[in-house]
Design a protein around this motif. Sequence first.
Motif, PDB file in Angstrom:
ATOM      1  N   ALA A 156       0.826  -1.205   0.000  1.00 28.90           N
ATOM      2  CA  ALA A 156       0.000   0.000   0.000  1.00 28.90           C
ATOM      3  C   ALA A 156       0.867   1.264   0.000  1.00 28.90           C
ATOM      4  CB  ALA A 156      -0.932   0.007   1.202  1.00 28.90           C
ATOM      5  N   GLU A 157       0.717   2.055  -1.046  1.00 27.77           N
ATOM      6  CA  GLU A 157       1.384   3.344  -1.175  1.00 27.77           C
ATOM      7  C   GLU A 157       0.412   4.300  -1.836  1.00 27.77           C
ATOM      8  OE1 GLU A 157       4.984   2.866  -3.395  1.00 27.77           O
ATOM      9  OE2 GLU A 157       5.755   1.312  -2.087  1.00 27.77           O
ATOM     10  N   ARG A 158       0.651   5.588  -1.677  1.00 27.59           N
ATOM     11  CA  ARG A 158      -0.254   6.577  -2.275  1.00 27.59           C
ATOM     12  C   ARG A 158      -0.260   6.474  -3.796  1.00 27.59           C
ATOM     13  NH1 ARG A 158      -1.601  11.081   1.002  1.00 27.59           N
ATOM     14  NH2 ARG A 158      -2.948  11.669  -0.723  1.00 27.59           N
ATOM     15  N   ASN A 159       0.881   6.123  -4.399  1.00 29.08           N
ATOM     16  CA  ASN A 159       0.974   5.881  -5.843  1.00 29.08           C
ATOM     17  C   ASN A 159       1.558   4.488  -6.030  1.00 29.08           C
ATOM     18  OD1 ASN A 159       0.140   8.453  -7.135  1.00 29.08           O
ATOM     19  ND2 ASN A 159       1.818   9.249  -5.871  1.00 29.08           N
ATOM     20  N   MET A 160       0.751   3.596  -6.610  1.00 29.82           N
ATOM     21  CA  MET A 160       1.173   2.198  -6.742  1.00 29.82           C
ATOM     22  C   MET A 160       1.190   1.771  -8.196  1.00 29.82           C
ATOM     23  SD  MET A 160      -1.184   0.520  -3.718  1.00 29.82           S
ATOM     24  CE  MET A 160      -2.650   1.520  -3.910  1.00 29.82           C
ATOM     25  N   SER A 161       2.142   0.939  -8.521  1.00 34.45           N
ATOM     26  CA  SER A 161       2.190   0.275  -9.815  1.00 34.45           C
ATOM     27  C   SER A 161       2.190  -1.219  -9.507  1.00 34.45           C
ATOM     28  CB  SER A 161       3.443   0.679 -10.588  1.00 34.45           C
ATOM     29  OG  SER A 161       3.458   0.039 -11.834  1.00 34.45           O
ATOM     30  N   LEU A 162       1.068  -1.886  -9.786  1.00 28.08           N
ATOM     31  CA  LEU A 162       0.873  -3.272  -9.372  1.00 28.08           C
ATOM     32  C   LEU A 162       0.569  -4.173 -10.561  1.00 28.08           C
ATOM     33  CD1 LEU A 162      -1.444  -2.429  -6.348  1.00 28.08           C
ATOM     34  CD2 LEU A 162       0.946  -3.118  -6.197  1.00 28.08           C
ATOM     35  N   GLN A 163       0.887  -5.452 -10.376  1.00 28.96           N
ATOM     36  CA  GLN A 163       0.572  -6.460 -11.380  1.00 28.96           C
ATOM     37  C   GLN A 163      -0.208  -7.584 -10.701  1.00 28.96           C
ATOM     38  OE1 GLN A 163       4.162  -6.026 -10.740  1.00 28.96           O
ATOM     39  NE2 GLN A 163       3.997  -4.137 -11.900  1.00 28.96           N
ATOM     40  N   ALA A 164      -1.198  -8.088 -11.403  1.00 29.48           N
ATOM     41  CA  ALA A 164      -1.979  -9.228 -10.924  1.00 29.48           C
ATOM     42  C   ALA A 164      -2.032 -10.263 -12.037  1.00 29.48           C
ATOM     43  CB  ALA A 164      -3.387  -8.793 -10.538  1.00 29.48           C
ATOM     44  N   THR A 165      -1.584 -11.461 -11.715  1.00 31.41           N
ATOM     45  CA  THR A 165      -1.653 -12.567 -12.663  1.00 31.41           C
ATOM     46  C   THR A 165      -2.525 -13.650 -12.037  1.00 31.41           C
ATOM     47  OG1 THR A 165       0.577 -12.071 -13.461  1.00 31.41           O
ATOM     48  CG2 THR A 165      -0.309 -14.256 -13.976  1.00 31.41           C
ATOM     49  N   ILE A 166      -3.530 -14.094 -12.772  1.00 31.09           N
ATOM     50  CA  ILE A 166      -4.468 -15.093 -12.266  1.00 31.09           C
ATOM     51  C   ILE A 166      -4.461 -16.283 -13.214  1.00 31.09           C
ATOM     52  CG2 ILE A 166      -6.882 -15.572 -11.691  1.00 31.09           C
ATOM     53  CD1 ILE A 166      -6.536 -12.115 -11.673  1.00 31.09           C
TER      54      ILE A 166
END
Length: 179
Positions: free
Chosen positions: A146-156
């Motif tokens: 958790a950050e104010r500006n996040m760059s995230l990836q989700a692989t399902i």
Amino acid sequence: MALKATVFKAELAVSNMDRGYYHTHALTIARHPSETDERMMVRLLAFALNANPQLQFCRGLSNDEEPDLWQKNLQGDIELWIEVGQPDERRIRKACNRADTVLIYPYGARTAEQWWQNIAPKLSRFDNLEVYYFSPQDTASLTSLAERNMSLQATIQDGMMWFGNDITTLSISPENWFR
């Protein structure tokens, strides 16, 4: 004076091989003053698992009339209603009567299990309800992302989820409690 929501920005790249969905979403998430980072990140997980261009965050904690997330069609009908946490029976009934599909993502150790034991017998009549549990180990580790500006990836893939940023990747397995 009322406290204001904290705004988080997330760029979320979703690769859902189970559904054949690949898209990057630029999201703005308002975290209610009483909401924890853990709960906000569980809402983000729920978004990733059900990602769709029409899926949107709602006012959640600050509004009893809306879920945490929903997806509406062009006519304004609710196709998908998503709740995070442990909603009461009345709220679940209302959701099942208003939406085509209702998903609930409870989390938390004993509290979620106790909630489910108490409420499960009352929900067996709903064909459009699904419940998936996130373990305390999975959700507690989310707060590190958790950050104010996040760059995230989700692989399902095959019901498993890998969720993370450039530094950390978490393996998350939602447990199917009701379908």
